[in-house]
Scaffold this motif. Structure first.
Motif, PDB file in Angstrom:
ATOM      1  N   ALA A 102       0.838  -1.203   0.000  1.00  0.00           N
ATOM      2  CA  ALA A 102       0.000   0.000   0.000  1.00  0.00           C
ATOM      3  C   ALA A 102       0.876   1.256   0.000  1.00  0.00           C
ATOM      4  CB  ALA A 102      -0.928   0.003   1.214  1.00  0.00           C
ATOM      5  N   ARG A 103       1.976   1.212   0.735  1.00  0.00           N
ATOM      6  CA  ARG A 103       2.890   2.354   0.801  1.00  0.00           C
ATOM      7  C   ARG A 103       3.502   2.635  -0.572  1.00  0.00           C
ATOM      8  NH1 ARG A 103       5.751   0.443   4.562  1.00  0.00           N
ATOM      9  NH2 ARG A 103       4.498   1.348   6.223  1.00  0.00           N
ATOM     10  N   TRP A 104       3.899   1.565  -1.260  1.00  0.00           N
ATOM     11  CA  TRP A 104       4.528   1.760  -2.566  1.00  0.00           C
ATOM     12  C   TRP A 104       3.506   2.063  -3.658  1.00  0.00           C
ATOM     13  CZ3 TRP A 104       9.533   2.639  -3.312  1.00  0.00           C
ATOM     14  CH2 TRP A 104      10.381   2.396  -2.221  1.00  0.00           C
ATOM     15  N   ASP A 105       2.274   1.608  -3.487  1.00  0.00           N
ATOM     16  CA  ASP A 105       1.214   2.021  -4.417  1.00  0.00           C
ATOM     17  C   ASP A 105       0.989   3.526  -4.318  1.00  0.00           C
ATOM     18  OD1 ASP A 105       0.771  -0.482  -5.475  1.00  0.00           O
ATOM     19  OD2 ASP A 105      -0.926  -0.957  -4.165  1.00  0.00           O
ATOM     20  N   GLU A 106       1.023   4.061  -3.114  1.00  0.00           N
ATOM     21  CA  GLU A 106       0.874   5.511  -2.917  1.00  0.00           C
ATOM     22  C   GLU A 106       2.036   6.265  -3.546  1.00  0.00           C
ATOM     23  OE1 GLU A 106       0.471   6.334   1.209  1.00  0.00           O
ATOM     24  OE2 GLU A 106      -1.466   5.310   1.414  1.00  0.00           O
ATOM     25  N   LEU A 107       3.228   5.726  -3.415  1.00  0.00           N
ATOM     26  CA  LEU A 107       4.393   6.376  -4.013  1.00  0.00           C
ATOM     27  C   LEU A 107       4.306   6.360  -5.538  1.00  0.00           C
ATOM     28  CD1 LEU A 107       7.270   5.005  -1.737  1.00  0.00           C
ATOM     29  CD2 LEU A 107       6.534   7.382  -1.943  1.00  0.00           C
ATOM     30  N   ARG A 108       3.701   5.304  -6.090  1.00  0.00           N
ATOM     31  CA  ARG A 108       3.558   5.237  -7.554  1.00  0.00           C
ATOM     32  C   ARG A 108       2.578   6.295  -8.047  1.00  0.00           C
ATOM     33  NH1 ARG A 108       4.180   5.758 -11.981  1.00  0.00           N
ATOM     34  NH2 ARG A 108       4.575   4.255 -13.654  1.00  0.00           N
TER      35      ARG A 108
END
Length: 242
Positions: free
Chosen positions: A129-135
């Motif tokens: 979820a954290r890296w989806d937000e960064l994307r």
């Protein structure tokens, strides 16, 4: 060095020479650490207590403790004239990267070899979820992105359940951080890293472990080649300048 004076409102010492507060120690440590991770401290620059205490407008005590913590972090090393940012030799860098790859892959390999080893799905979902937000909102290319990258690899390792394996990986990453941070100064590397992290997490969560192992190996291997190329160039420039 980018340590500007006058922007630390915290008092230096309490009246009568009382012990330095934890908040002041932390402030000096985090500011100096930020300077190093963002590439604003040259590897050729000598970091001394008098120089830093003047730059930060604090006494030597919090500076001394900050340098001690940075030494433990693997970000600085002792020299004849104080401290300096750690920059491993090219041979040492490649050896450490080889160790890093071994530690990284072991977290997934042990789950392939032993079906009873189950990754912590909740931990991995939160990281995804954290890296989806960064994307959705890509960070601006910056050397400090290395800290986010290390966080991903630490979580991926910790999710496999071997605490000692993760501790060893953290130690290795600290030793190569001063060079690895130059892996993240271009937008394409940021984008590729974010996408590859998301893909690896999805594969592990889907229990497609052989595929995730291959993806992780490719991901870390590409990082090695980028870092070695940039490290070679940087060290050549330093030699010419020196």
């Amino acid at each position: 060095m980018g340590t500007g004076a006058g922007d630390d409102p915290t008092p230096v010492m309490a009246a009568g020479g009382a012990p330095v507060t934890g908040s002041l120690r932390d402030a000096v440590y985090h500011r100096l650490r930020d300077e190093i991770l963002n590439g604003r401290v040259s590897p050729r620059e000598r970091l001394t207590e008098p120089k830093l205490s003047k730059a930060f407008e604090v006494s030597r005590t919090p500076v001394r403790e900050a340098l001690s913590r940075l030494l433990s972090d693997g970000l600085v090393e002792r020299t004849d004239f104080g401290y300096a940012v750690v920059v491993p030799s090219l041979e040492t860098l490649r050896n450490l990267y080889e160790l890093r790859i071994t530690l990284e892959l072991r977290g997934i390999a042990r789950a392939i070899e032993n079906p009873q080893v189950q990754h912590d799905a909740a931990l991995l979902r939160a990281e995804l979820a954290r890296w989806d937000e960064l994307r959705d909102d890509l960070p601006t290319p910056d050397a400090s992105f290395v800290v986010l990258d290390e966080g991903f690899h630490q979580v991926l390792s910790r999710a496999s359940g071997n605490v000692q394996l993760t501790d060893a990986l953290v130690t290795v990453n600290q030793k190569i951080r001063a060079v690895r941070m130059h892996d993240f100064v271009e937008e394409e590397r940021i984008t590729a890293t974010v996408d590859e992290h998301r893909e690896i997490l999805r594969l592990v969560l889907a229990r497609r472990l052989p595929e995730s192992l291959t993806a992780l190996h490719k991901h870390v291997g590409e990082s090695l080649e980028v870092v070695m190329d940039r490290a070679t160039t940087a060290m050549a420039r330093m030699a010419i300048a020196g």
